[in-house]
Design a protein around this motif. Structure first.
Motif, short mmCIF file in Angstrom:
data_model
loop_
_atom_site.label_atom_id
_atom_site.label_comp_id
_atom_site.label_asym_id
_atom_site.label_seq_id
_atom_site.Cartn_x
_atom_site.Cartn_y
_atom_site.Cartn_z
N LYS A 98 0.86 -1.19 0.00
CA LYS A 98 0.00 0.00 0.00
C LYS A 98 0.89 1.23 0.00
O LYS A 98 2.04 1.19 0.44
CB LYS A 98 -0.95 0.00 1.18
N VAL A 99 0.35 2.34 -0.50
CA VAL A 99 1.05 3.61 -0.53
C VAL A 99 0.94 4.23 0.86
O VAL A 99 -0.14 4.33 1.42
CB VAL A 99 0.45 4.54 -1.60
N VAL A 100 2.09 4.68 1.39
CA VAL A 100 2.10 5.32 2.71
C VAL A 100 2.69 6.73 2.67
O VAL A 100 2.79 7.38 3.70
CB VAL A 100 2.86 4.46 3.75
N GLY A 101 3.05 7.20 1.46
CA GLY A 101 3.58 8.54 1.35
C GLY A 101 4.09 8.82 -0.05
O GLY A 101 4.04 7.97 -0.93
N GLY A 102 4.59 10.03 -0.22
CA GLY A 102 5.12 10.43 -1.52
C GLY A 102 4.03 10.97 -2.42
O GLY A 102 2.88 11.10 -2.03
N GLU A 103 4.41 11.27 -3.66
CA GLU A 103 3.43 11.72 -4.64
C GLU A 103 3.81 11.13 -6.00
O GLU A 103 4.97 10.84 -6.27
CB GLU A 103 3.35 13.24 -4.71
N LEU A 104 2.80 10.94 -6.83
CA LEU A 104 2.99 10.31 -8.12
C LEU A 104 3.94 11.14 -8.99
O LEU A 104 3.70 12.31 -9.26
CB LEU A 104 1.65 10.14 -8.84
N THR A 105 5.05 10.50 -9.37
CA THR A 105 6.02 11.10 -10.27
C THR A 105 6.47 10.03 -11.26
O THR A 105 6.24 8.84 -11.04
CB THR A 105 7.25 11.65 -9.53
N PHE A 106 7.10 10.44 -12.33
CA PHE A 106 7.56 9.50 -13.35
C PHE A 106 9.06 9.31 -13.25
O PHE A 106 9.81 10.26 -13.00
CB PHE A 106 7.20 10.01 -14.75
N GLU A 107 9.50 8.09 -13.51
CA GLU A 107 10.92 7.77 -13.53
C GLU A 107 11.56 8.44 -14.75
O GLU A 107 10.98 8.47 -15.84
CB GLU A 107 11.10 6.25 -13.61
N VAL A 108 12.76 8.95 -14.58
CA VAL A 108 13.51 9.57 -15.67
C VAL A 108 14.78 8.75 -15.89
O VAL A 108 15.53 8.49 -14.95
CB VAL A 108 13.86 11.03 -15.35
N GLY A 109 15.00 8.33 -17.14
CA GLY A 109 16.22 7.62 -17.46
C GLY A 109 16.25 6.17 -17.02
O GLY A 109 17.31 5.55 -16.97
N GLY A 110 15.10 5.60 -16.70
CA GLY A 110 15.05 4.21 -16.26
C GLY A 110 14.31 3.34 -17.26
O GLY A 110 14.17 3.68 -18.43
N SER A 111 13.81 2.22 -16.77
CA SER A 111 13.12 1.27 -17.64
C SER A 111 11.63 1.60 -17.81
O SER A 111 10.94 0.96 -18.60
CB SER A 111 13.27 -0.15 -17.10
N THR A 112 11.14 2.58 -17.05
CA THR A 112 9.75 3.03 -17.19
C THR A 112 9.74 4.54 -17.42
O THR A 112 10.71 5.23 -17.11
CB THR A 112 8.90 2.70 -15.94
N ASP A 113 8.62 5.02 -17.97
CA ASP A 113 8.53 6.46 -18.22
C ASP A 113 7.26 7.10 -17.67
O ASP A 113 7.11 8.31 -17.72
CB ASP A 113 8.67 6.78 -19.71
N ARG A 114 6.34 6.27 -17.17
CA ARG A 114 5.08 6.79 -16.63
C ARG A 114 4.61 5.88 -15.52
O ARG A 114 4.99 4.71 -15.45
CB ARG A 114 3.99 6.81 -17.70
N ALA A 115 3.71 6.38 -14.70
CA ALA A 115 3.01 5.59 -13.70
C ALA A 115 1.60 6.16 -13.62
O ALA A 115 1.40 7.35 -13.85
CB ALA A 115 3.71 5.66 -12.35
N ALA A 116 0.64 5.29 -13.31
CA ALA A 116 -0.75 5.76 -13.27
C ALA A 116 -1.60 4.82 -12.44
O ALA A 116 -1.32 3.62 -12.34
CB ALA A 116 -1.32 5.84 -14.69
N TRP A 117 -2.66 5.38 -11.89
CA TRP A 117 -3.70 4.59 -11.24
C TRP A 117 -4.69 4.22 -12.34
O TRP A 117 -5.23 5.11 -13.01
CB TRP A 117 -4.40 5.38 -10.15
N VAL A 118 -4.92 2.95 -12.53
CA VAL A 118 -5.78 2.45 -13.60
C VAL A 118 -6.98 1.75 -12.98
O VAL A 118 -6.81 0.88 -12.12
CB VAL A 118 -5.01 1.47 -14.51
N PRO A 119 -8.20 2.08 -13.40
CA PRO A 119 -9.37 1.36 -12.89
C PRO A 119 -9.22 -0.14 -13.18
O PRO A 119 -8.83 -0.53 -14.29
CB PRO A 119 -10.54 1.96 -13.65
N LEU A 120 -9.53 -0.97 -12.20
CA LEU A 120 -9.41 -2.42 -12.38
C LEU A 120 -10.23 -2.90 -13.58
O LEU A 120 -9.80 -3.81 -14.30
CB LEU A 120 -9.85 -3.16 -11.11
N ALA A 121 -11.37 -2.28 -13.82
CA ALA A 121 -12.22 -2.68 -14.94
C ALA A 121 -11.55 -2.41 -16.29
O ALA A 121 -11.90 -3.05 -17.30
CB ALA A 121 -13.55 -1.95 -14.87
N ASP A 122 -10.57 -1.50 -16.35
CA ASP A 122 -9.89 -1.16 -17.60
C ASP A 122 -8.67 -2.03 -17.89
O ASP A 122 -8.14 -2.00 -19.00
CB ASP A 122 -9.44 0.31 -17.58
N VAL A 123 -8.21 -2.81 -16.91
CA VAL A 123 -6.98 -3.59 -17.08
C VAL A 123 -7.06 -4.59 -18.23
O VAL A 123 -6.12 -4.69 -19.02
CB VAL A 123 -6.57 -4.26 -15.76
#
Length: 152
Positions: A98-123
């Motif tokens: 579970k998330v206990v802190g921080g804020e949504l940010t995107f990785e720079v220069g890594g293996s991912t470029d975005r992060a998002a909360w996705v509705p389970l129904a859309d998966v």
């Protein structure tokens, strides 16, 4: 004829579900970007528990707290990476977190470029890696043996 190289990758991933949404990262894979559970490779000497907390932060900006071990996914198949044919074995340690802190940010220069909360129904309609399905199966069904069925 190209020689097939055998490669093993051991990684730790988090299944983070909140209010009928799941937290996913967009992985910059060799074929195309695809959605995946936040997580990644375990460094030599690193505990998988610590690795998943580190990886979630790197990919999403969130501080995560592990709730429990969900299980292990073992997947094997061919992969062509940078012109090399691999017999690629992926061993994924999957945790509920579970998330206990921080804020949504995107990785720079890594293996991912975005992060998002996705509705389970859309998966199901989302272009994603099979570990997302395995993680959700383990999260929903909590099999005693910690192994997803039919998802290798």
């Amino acid at each position: 004829m190209t020689e097939i190289i055998r490669k093993l990758r051991v990684a730790a991933y988090a299944v983070i579900v909140d209010d009928d949404r799941i937290l996913l990262s967009r992985w910059l894979g060799p074929e195309r970007p695809r959605w995946i559970l936040p997580g990644g490779g375990i460094d030599h000497g690193e505990d998988p528990y610590d690795a998943v907390i580190r990886e979630v932060f790197e990919e999403t900006g969130y501080r995560a707290e592990v709730q429990r071990l969900l299980g292990i996914q073992s997947a094997r198949g061919p992969l062509n990476l940078d012109g090399d044919d691999l017999d690629y074995h992926r061993l994924r340690v999957l945790y509920e977190a579970k998330v206990v802190g921080g804020e949504l940010t995107f990785e720079v220069g890594g293996s991912t470029d975005r992060a998002a909360w996705v509705p389970l129904a859309d998966v199901p309609a989302l272009d994603h890696v099979e570990s997302v399905d395995a993680g959700l199966e383990l999260y929903r069904n909590r099999p005693a043996n910690g192994r997803p069925t039919g998802l290798g």
